[in-house]
Enzyme design. Structure first.
Site, PDB file in Angstrom:
ATOM      1  CG  ASN A 114      -3.652  19.644  35.252  1.00  0.00           C
ATOM      2  OD1 ASN A 114      -4.677  19.014  35.081  1.00  0.00           O
ATOM      3  ND2 ASN A 114      -2.586  19.151  35.847  1.00  0.00           N
ATOM      4  CG  HIS A 117      -4.975  11.568  33.508  1.00  0.00           C
ATOM      5  ND1 HIS A 117      -4.164  11.500  34.603  1.00  0.00           N
ATOM      6  CD2 HIS A 117      -5.068  10.307  33.027  1.00  0.00           C
ATOM      7  CE1 HIS A 117      -3.780  10.237  34.786  1.00  0.00           C
ATOM      8  NE2 HIS A 117      -4.322   9.492  33.844  1.00  0.00           N
TER       9      HIS A 117
HETATM   10  P1  ATP Z   1      -2.491  13.682  35.965  1.00  0.00           P
HETATM   11  O1  ATP Z   1      -2.322  12.488  36.892  1.00  0.00           O
HETATM   12  O2  ATP Z   1      -3.869  14.318  36.064  1.00  0.00           O
HETATM   13  O3  ATP Z   1      -2.073  13.397  34.562  1.00  0.00           O
HETATM   14  P2  ATP Z   1       0.046  14.704  36.817  1.00  0.00           P
HETATM   15  O4  ATP Z   1       0.472  13.270  36.750  1.00  0.00           O
HETATM   16  O5  ATP Z   1       0.790  15.695  36.005  1.00  0.00           O
HETATM   17  O6  ATP Z   1      -1.490  14.832  36.456  1.00  0.00           O
HETATM   18  P3  ATP Z   1      -0.267  14.374  39.650  1.00  0.00           P
HETATM   19  O7  ATP Z   1       0.828  14.649  40.609  1.00  0.00           O
HETATM   20  O8  ATP Z   1      -0.620  12.950  39.337  1.00  0.00           O
HETATM   21  O9  ATP Z   1       0.048  15.187  38.315  1.00  0.00           O
HETATM   22  O10 ATP Z   1      -1.561  15.114  40.201  1.00  0.00           O
HETATM   23  C1  ATP Z   1      -2.854  14.741  39.760  1.00  0.00           C
HETATM   24  C2  ATP Z   1      -3.696  15.971  39.556  1.00  0.00           C
HETATM   25  O11 ATP Z   1      -3.935  16.584  40.812  1.00  0.00           O
HETATM   26  C3  ATP Z   1      -3.051  17.071  38.709  1.00  0.00           C
HETATM   27  O12 ATP Z   1      -3.159  16.863  37.338  1.00  0.00           O
HETATM   28  C4  ATP Z   1      -3.833  18.280  39.169  1.00  0.00           C
HETATM   29  O13 ATP Z   1      -5.114  18.308  38.537  1.00  0.00           O
HETATM   30  C5  ATP Z   1      -4.019  17.997  40.646  1.00  0.00           C
HETATM   31  N1  ATP Z   1      -2.953  18.622  41.430  1.00  0.00           N
HETATM   32  C6  ATP Z   1      -1.661  18.216  41.534  1.00  0.00           C
HETATM   33  N2  ATP Z   1      -0.956  19.020  42.333  1.00  0.00           N
HETATM   34  C7  ATP Z   1      -1.824  19.970  42.757  1.00  0.00           C
HETATM   35  C8  ATP Z   1      -1.724  21.102  43.621  1.00  0.00           C
HETATM   36  N3  ATP Z   1      -0.571  21.427  44.212  1.00  0.00           N
HETATM   37  N4  ATP Z   1      -2.827  21.853  43.809  1.00  0.00           N
HETATM   38  C9  ATP Z   1      -4.003  21.532  43.227  1.00  0.00           C
HETATM   39  N5  ATP Z   1      -4.189  20.476  42.408  1.00  0.00           N
HETATM   40  C10 ATP Z   1      -3.111  19.705  42.177  1.00  0.00           C
HETATM   41 MG    MG Z   2      -0.552  11.656  37.673  1.00  0.00          MG
END
Ligand code: ATP
Ligand code: MG
Length: 139
Positions: A114, A117
């Protein structure tokens, strides 16, 4: 009071797809100052530590695999209300749910790959910044 720093990584998919320049332009246009920046590739150990809170999640293996698949750009950013404003700029975790014009809507490949971060709290912004940078790397 909200802090004035956040931490970001431009993730492997966005680096691989040639989006570093466009993403940094959006970050600057939104009023963030780049305080520290480096391009590096995470080891499995480093990625596992960075995403420690997700260790028990079903996607943890996929996440570490992806985050170590190529170089990333790590940076500390400064702006009033940095954490919240940056989360707004990047958009929802799932790019299909991200608002129009957000970095993830524009440049992310999937919920796993995505593009970028952003720290989710002032406390984590400090922890994550310290993970990548020493005091002498900051401007
Ligand atoms: P980040 O911490 O990377 O900024 P975020 O805070 O939006 O992202 P988190 O819930 O912290 O989301 O999840 C960390 C990362 O794990 C996500 O950015 C994504 O790359 C991965 N991730 C989260 N949910 C999923 C999922 N359902 N399937 C695959 N990868 C996921
Ligand atoms: Mg996060």
């Amino acid at each position: 009071m909200a802090g004035n720093k956040t931490f970001t990584m431009i993730k492997p998919d966005a680096v691989e797809n040639g989006h570093i320049g466009a993403i940094l332009e959006k970050i600057n246009a939104a009023g963030f100052r780049i305080v520290a920046m480096t391009m590096t590739q995470l080891s499995v150990k480093q990625a596992g530590k960075f995403y420690e809170v997700h260790r028990e999640r079903p996607f943890f293996g996929e996440l570490v695999n992806y985050m170590t698949s190529g170089p990333i750009v790590a940076a500390i950013l400064e702006k009033d209300n940095a954490v919240e404003d940056f989360r707004t700029l990047i958009g929802a975790t799932d790019p299909q749910k991200a608002e129009e014009g957000t970095i993830r809507k524009l440049y992310a490949t999937s919920i796993a790959a995505n593009a970028i971060h952003g720290s989710d709290s002032d406390e984590n912004a400090v922890i994550e910044g310290n993970f990548f940078f020493s005091q002498r790397d900051r401007f």
